[in-house]
Design a protein around this motif. Structure first.
Motif, PDB file in Angstrom:
ATOM      1  N   ARG A 285       0.683  -1.198  -0.100  1.00 47.33           N
ATOM      2  CA  ARG A 285       0.048   0.015   0.203  1.00 47.33           C
ATOM      3  C   ARG A 285       0.707   1.063   0.168  1.00 47.33           C
ATOM      4  O   ARG A 285       0.142   2.530  -0.156  1.00 47.33           O
ATOM      5  CB  ARG A 285      -1.055  -0.097   1.159  1.00 47.33           C
ATOM      6  CG  ARG A 285      -1.949  -1.118   1.099  1.00 47.33           C
ATOM      7  CD  ARG A 285      -3.194  -0.723   2.028  1.00 47.33           C
ATOM      8  NE  ARG A 285      -4.130  -1.745   1.920  1.00 47.33           N
ATOM      9  CZ  ARG A 285      -5.327  -1.540   2.412  1.00 47.33           C
ATOM     10  NH1 ARG A 285      -5.561  -0.563   3.344  1.00 47.33           N
ATOM     11  NH2 ARG A 285      -6.411  -2.196   2.134  1.00 47.33           N
ATOM     12  N   ILE A 286       2.006   1.169   0.148  1.00 44.18           N
ATOM     13  CA  ILE A 286       2.858   2.180   0.232  1.00 44.18           C
ATOM     14  C   ILE A 286       3.974   2.288  -1.009  1.00 44.18           C
ATOM     15  O   ILE A 286       4.866   3.310  -1.290  1.00 44.18           O
ATOM     16  CB  ILE A 286       3.751   2.555   1.491  1.00 44.18           C
ATOM     17  CG1 ILE A 286       4.752   1.329   1.766  1.00 44.18           C
ATOM     18  CG2 ILE A 286       2.859   2.718   2.742  1.00 44.18           C
ATOM     19  CD1 ILE A 286       5.425   1.617   3.019  1.00 44.18           C
ATOM     20  N   HIS A 287       3.712   1.380  -1.831  1.00 45.91           N
ATOM     21  CA  HIS A 287       4.728   0.854  -3.012  1.00 45.91           C
ATOM     22  C   HIS A 287       4.044   1.886  -4.203  1.00 45.91           C
ATOM     23  O   HIS A 287       3.064   1.966  -4.689  1.00 45.91           O
ATOM     24  CB  HIS A 287       4.686  -0.301  -3.443  1.00 45.91           C
ATOM     25  CG  HIS A 287       5.508  -0.498  -4.818  1.00 45.91           C
ATOM     26  ND1 HIS A 287       6.846  -0.447  -4.854  1.00 45.91           N
ATOM     27  CD2 HIS A 287       5.083  -1.096  -5.733  1.00 45.91           C
ATOM     28  CE1 HIS A 287       7.386  -0.817  -5.970  1.00 45.91           C
ATOM     29  NE2 HIS A 287       6.166  -1.065  -6.840  1.00 45.91           N
ATOM     30  N   GLU A 288       4.917   2.727  -4.811  1.00 45.20           N
ATOM     31  CA  GLU A 288       4.880   3.571  -5.816  1.00 45.20           C
ATOM     32  C   GLU A 288       4.530   2.729  -7.316  1.00 45.20           C
ATOM     33  O   GLU A 288       5.391   1.836  -7.679  1.00 45.20           O
ATOM     34  CB  GLU A 288       5.981   4.528  -6.265  1.00 45.20           C
ATOM     35  CG  GLU A 288       5.363   5.546  -7.401  1.00 45.20           C
ATOM     36  CD  GLU A 288       4.589   6.440  -7.123  1.00 45.20           C
ATOM     37  OE1 GLU A 288       4.047   7.183  -7.800  1.00 45.20           O
ATOM     38  OE2 GLU A 288       3.931   6.442  -5.915  1.00 45.20           O
ATOM     39  N   PRO A 289       3.363   2.589  -7.758  1.00 44.67           N
ATOM     40  CA  PRO A 289       2.863   1.685  -8.856  1.00 44.67           C
ATOM     41  C   PRO A 289       3.848   2.252 -10.081  1.00 44.67           C
ATOM     42  O   PRO A 289       4.116   3.269 -10.328  1.00 44.67           O
ATOM     43  CB  PRO A 289       1.665   1.682  -9.136  1.00 44.67           C
ATOM     44  CG  PRO A 289       1.231   3.048  -8.557  1.00 44.67           C
ATOM     45  CD  PRO A 289       2.020   3.356  -7.441  1.00 44.67           C
ATOM     46  N   GLY A 290       3.797   1.418 -11.176  1.00 44.15           N
ATOM     47  CA  GLY A 290       4.348   1.762 -12.542  1.00 44.15           C
ATOM     48  C   GLY A 290       5.775   1.258 -12.699  1.00 44.15           C
ATOM     49  O   GLY A 290       6.475   0.687 -11.952  1.00 44.15           O
ATOM     50  N   THR A 291       6.015   1.238 -13.948  1.00 47.64           N
ATOM     51  CA  THR A 291       7.315   0.797 -14.465  1.00 47.64           C
ATOM     52  C   THR A 291       8.426   1.906 -14.282  1.00 47.64           C
ATOM     53  O   THR A 291       8.114   2.992 -14.427  1.00 47.64           O
ATOM     54  CB  THR A 291       7.207   0.667 -16.110  1.00 47.64           C
ATOM     55  OG1 THR A 291       6.220  -0.323 -16.384  1.00 47.64           O
ATOM     56  CG2 THR A 291       8.456  -0.001 -16.838  1.00 47.64           C
ATOM     57  N   ARG A 292       9.736   1.353 -13.913  1.00 47.40           N
ATOM     58  CA  ARG A 292      10.642   2.333 -13.654  1.00 47.40           C
ATOM     59  C   ARG A 292      11.744   2.106 -14.756  1.00 47.40           C
ATOM     60  O   ARG A 292      11.984   0.974 -15.217  1.00 47.40           O
ATOM     61  CB  ARG A 292      11.090   1.987 -12.221  1.00 47.40           C
ATOM     62  CG  ARG A 292      10.300   1.780 -11.055  1.00 47.40           C
ATOM     63  CD  ARG A 292       9.961   3.127 -10.319  1.00 47.40           C
ATOM     64  NE  ARG A 292       9.451   4.350 -11.111  1.00 47.40           N
ATOM     65  CZ  ARG A 292       8.123   4.367 -11.138  1.00 47.40           C
ATOM     66  NH1 ARG A 292       7.410   3.556 -10.230  1.00 47.40           N
ATOM     67  NH2 ARG A 292       7.454   5.358 -11.598  1.00 47.40           N
ATOM     68  N   THR A 293      12.625   3.118 -14.895  1.00 53.88           N
ATOM     69  CA  THR A 293      13.708   2.985 -16.015  1.00 53.88           C
ATOM     70  C   THR A 293      14.753   3.577 -15.181  1.00 53.88           C
ATOM     71  O   THR A 293      14.877   4.925 -14.607  1.00 53.88           O
ATOM     72  CB  THR A 293      13.454   3.849 -17.067  1.00 53.88           C
ATOM     73  OG1 THR A 293      12.274   3.517 -17.888  1.00 53.88           O
ATOM     74  CG2 THR A 293      14.461   3.936 -18.083  1.00 53.88           C
ATOM     75  N   ILE A 294      15.824   2.631 -15.025  1.00 48.99           N
ATOM     76  CA  ILE A 294      17.054   2.909 -14.207  1.00 48.99           C
ATOM     77  C   ILE A 294      18.263   2.349 -15.028  1.00 48.99           C
ATOM     78  O   ILE A 294      18.184   1.269 -15.570  1.00 48.99           O
ATOM     79  CB  ILE A 294      17.095   2.187 -12.919  1.00 48.99           C
ATOM     80  CG1 ILE A 294      15.704   2.530 -12.008  1.00 48.99           C
ATOM     81  CG2 ILE A 294      18.393   2.040 -11.962  1.00 48.99           C
ATOM     82  CD1 ILE A 294      15.318   1.624 -10.975  1.00 48.99           C
ATOM     83  N   LEU A 295      19.173   3.324 -15.272  1.00 49.32           N
ATOM     84  CA  LEU A 295      20.347   3.131 -15.796  1.00 49.32           C
ATOM     85  C   LEU A 295      20.116   2.552 -17.167  1.00 49.32           C
ATOM     86  O   LEU A 295      20.613   1.891 -17.684  1.00 49.32           O
ATOM     87  CB  LEU A 295      21.374   1.930 -14.989  1.00 49.32           C
ATOM     88  CG  LEU A 295      21.796   2.567 -13.714  1.00 49.32           C
ATOM     89  CD1 LEU A 295      22.619   1.478 -13.102  1.00 49.32           C
ATOM     90  CD2 LEU A 295      22.745   3.767 -13.764  1.00 49.32           C
ATOM     91  N   GLY A 296      19.012   3.166 -17.718  1.00 55.45           N
ATOM     92  CA  GLY A 296      18.798   2.925 -19.205  1.00 55.45           C
ATOM     93  C   GLY A 296      17.844   1.686 -19.380  1.00 55.45           C
ATOM     94  O   GLY A 296      17.434   1.110 -20.465  1.00 55.45           O
ATOM     95  N   LYS A 297      17.373   0.898 -18.100  1.00 56.61           N
ATOM     96  CA  LYS A 297      16.852  -0.462 -18.440  1.00 56.61           C
ATOM     97  C   LYS A 297      15.580  -0.364 -17.816  1.00 56.61           C
ATOM     98  O   LYS A 297      15.359   0.462 -16.653  1.00 56.61           O
ATOM     99  CB  LYS A 297      17.739  -1.383 -17.903  1.00 56.61           C
ATOM    100  CG  LYS A 297      16.788  -2.843 -18.001  1.00 56.61           C
ATOM    101  CD  LYS A 297      17.725  -4.023 -17.200  1.00 56.61           C
ATOM    102  CE  LYS A 297      16.972  -5.332 -17.291  1.00 56.61           C
ATOM    103  NZ  LYS A 297      17.989  -6.471 -16.830  1.00 56.61           N
TER     104      LYS A 297
END
Length: 496
Positions: A285-297
């Motif tokens: 319930r405190i996690h930010e939803p969605g796809t993340r882009t980190i170091l180009g991945k």
């Protein structure tokens, strides 16, 4: 230095009079890995992490109830309480003028209790294990990794957990994969609380949106501390190509990584933070939803698996290999680590997927780590443990170790920052620091009551290494105790 002396002092924690000599120092170092005890009796006898965490939870609940009963917002005082300065016992200093019901005073009282019940005993156990160890090379590596993934017992929630962090997250994985140690470290309550990850809330999460609807001043939001330190200190290292956007995205991926049972009440129940005190919990319930882009991945994983996938990639990243290689080479081959050794360690890390025993074998086999000249100035902790091993110390009270380490300027598990203690001579070899060792050596020597022949003992501790100058100085000592003191501050003992 002879190879035997290098194995005892540069790779190990110092010689002992009762330790048998070895004909093959390199083979002996490798053999230690098979005999290492990750949970020796002195550590196994300590209170378990849930016990420590349970007391922290009780204290925080007491503060919460006091705030409610007083019908006023005491959040600022609670923050002051969390930052209460520590005294020499590991607990916060007491200010007698504070009223009995003041949160800061209560924090100091609780900190003293945590220091007495958990911190001191853990420090004593750590020293006892190091002094008695028959696998000192691996014990040195435990201390190395504990400092690499440093927490600091400065916050009140950290006083009792700092030792548990090393015992739970470092020792079981010191002979495993870097990836496994990394995951254990980042999931441990000490790390999650120290770098405020436990209170990081995604703005777009269920809890974050609920807080936004309530309006008014809010104490919830995204915290980037742990994400930043994982990238900068634990894995890639500084100036390795990651950006502020990568830090923020990683922090979003890590929302939900928290500690169960530390906070109570409706808010904790709503966020999903209930459970066994001190255990890792993923609070969806405190996690930010969605796809993340980190170091180009791109990381499209859901929930806990998202940050875990990032950690998996960081654990085998080429920049991580270089960062770890430099730090290991610096620790064993000099403050300015040889580029050739760094290259060997880096290649071994990448080829083995971060298998730590593979790296240790490269160190043992590398001629760069066996230079005849001393290459490192012992830190206060290294010097103290070497001195106790040299003198055959048996009784090691935690309070005595704390006093010694505070005097010498390296309080155990209190580096003051996530960067840990420095591993270079410039931080430890100043005139005042050396004089403090001289004073400590005199006190240690006096307790031997003239029962140790320093000339014979030094020959065992530094086989084939003792200089004529040191030998002559010990021989001219006015008493056996003075000879021991001179041995403890000789160049051979100060350096490795």
């Amino acid at each position: 230095m002879s190879d035997a002396s290098i194995a005892l002092n540069r790779f190990g924690l110092g010689g002992r009079a009762d330790a048998p000599a070895t004909a093959d120092p390199r083979r002996a170092l490798i053999d230690q890995m098979a005999r290492f005890d990750a949970r020796p009796s002195a550590i196994a006898a300590l209170p378990a992490t849930p016990v420590v965490a349970g007391q922290i939870a009780d204290y925080l609940e007491e503060l919460r109830m006091a705030q409610r009963d007083q019908r006023q917002d005491r959040r600022g005082d609670a923050d002051d309480a969390m930052r209460a300065p520590a005294d020499a016992t590991g607990g916060p200093a007491m200010a007698e003028s504070e009223p009995e019901n003041d949160p800061v005073r209560r924090a100091r009282q609780f900190g003293r209790q945590q220091g007495r019940d958990f911190y001191q005993t853990a420090v004593g156990a750590r020293a006892q294990v190091a002094v008695a160890s028959e696998t000192p090379f691996v014990e040195r590596l435990v201390h190395f990794w504990s400092n690499h993934f440093a927490v600091s017992a400065d916050k009140i929630t950290m006083i009792g957990l700092a030792g548990a962090f090393e015992f739970d997250a470092i020792r079981p994985h010191v002979l495993g994969k870097f990836r496994d140690m990394l995951h254990a470290v980042e999931r441990h309550p000490a790390m999650l609380l120290y770098l405020d990850q436990a209170q990081s809330v995604g703005p777009g999460s269920i809890a974050g949106q609920a807080a936004a609807r309530r309006g008014g001043p809010q104490r919830v939001g995204l915290n980037e501390n742990l994400a930043r330190e994982i990238l900068e200190l634990h894995t890639l290292g500084v100036r390795t190509g990651y950006t502020q956007a990568d830090v923020t995205e990683f922090a979003r991926a890590m929302t939900g990584w928290s500690v169960a049972g530390i906070t109570r009440g409706p808010a904790a129940r709503f966020a999903g933070l209930e459970g066994k005190p001190g255990s890792f919990v993923f609070a969806g319930r405190i996690h930010e939803p969605g796809t993340r882009t980190i170091l180009g991945k791109s990381y499209a994983q859901q929930g806990e698996r998202q940050a875990a996938a990032v950690l998996d990639d960081l654990a085998v990243h080429p920049a991580t290999a270089k960062h770890i290689a430099v730090k290991l080479a610096r620790h064993f081959a000099g403050d300015e680590p040889p580029a050739s050794l760094v290259g060997k360690l880096e290649a071994a890390f990448l080829k083995s997927g971060g298998d730590l025993p593979t790296l240790y074998r490269v160190l043992i086999e590398a001629p760069e780590a066996w230079g005849a000249q001393p290459v490192k100035f012992r830190t206060p902790w290294e010097w103290s443990i070497a001195a106790m091993r040299a003198l055959g110390t048996r009784e090691i009270p935690g309070q005595a170790v704390l006093g010694l380490m505070n005097q010498l300027g390296q309080p155990v598990w209190r580096p003051g920052s996530p960067a840990g203690f420095d591993d270079i001579a410039a931080s430890w070899a100043g005139p005042d620091a050396v004089m403090r060792r001289v004073e400590a050596a005199e006190r240690m020597a006096a307790r031997t009551r003239d029962t140790i022949d320093a000339r014979a003992r030094a020959a065992v501790l530094f086989p084939g290494t003792l200089s004529a100058t040191t030998s002559q100085a010990i021989a001219r000592a006015e008493s056996a105790s003075q000879g021991v003191a001179l041995m403890l501050v000789a160049p051979e003992f100060m350096r490795r």
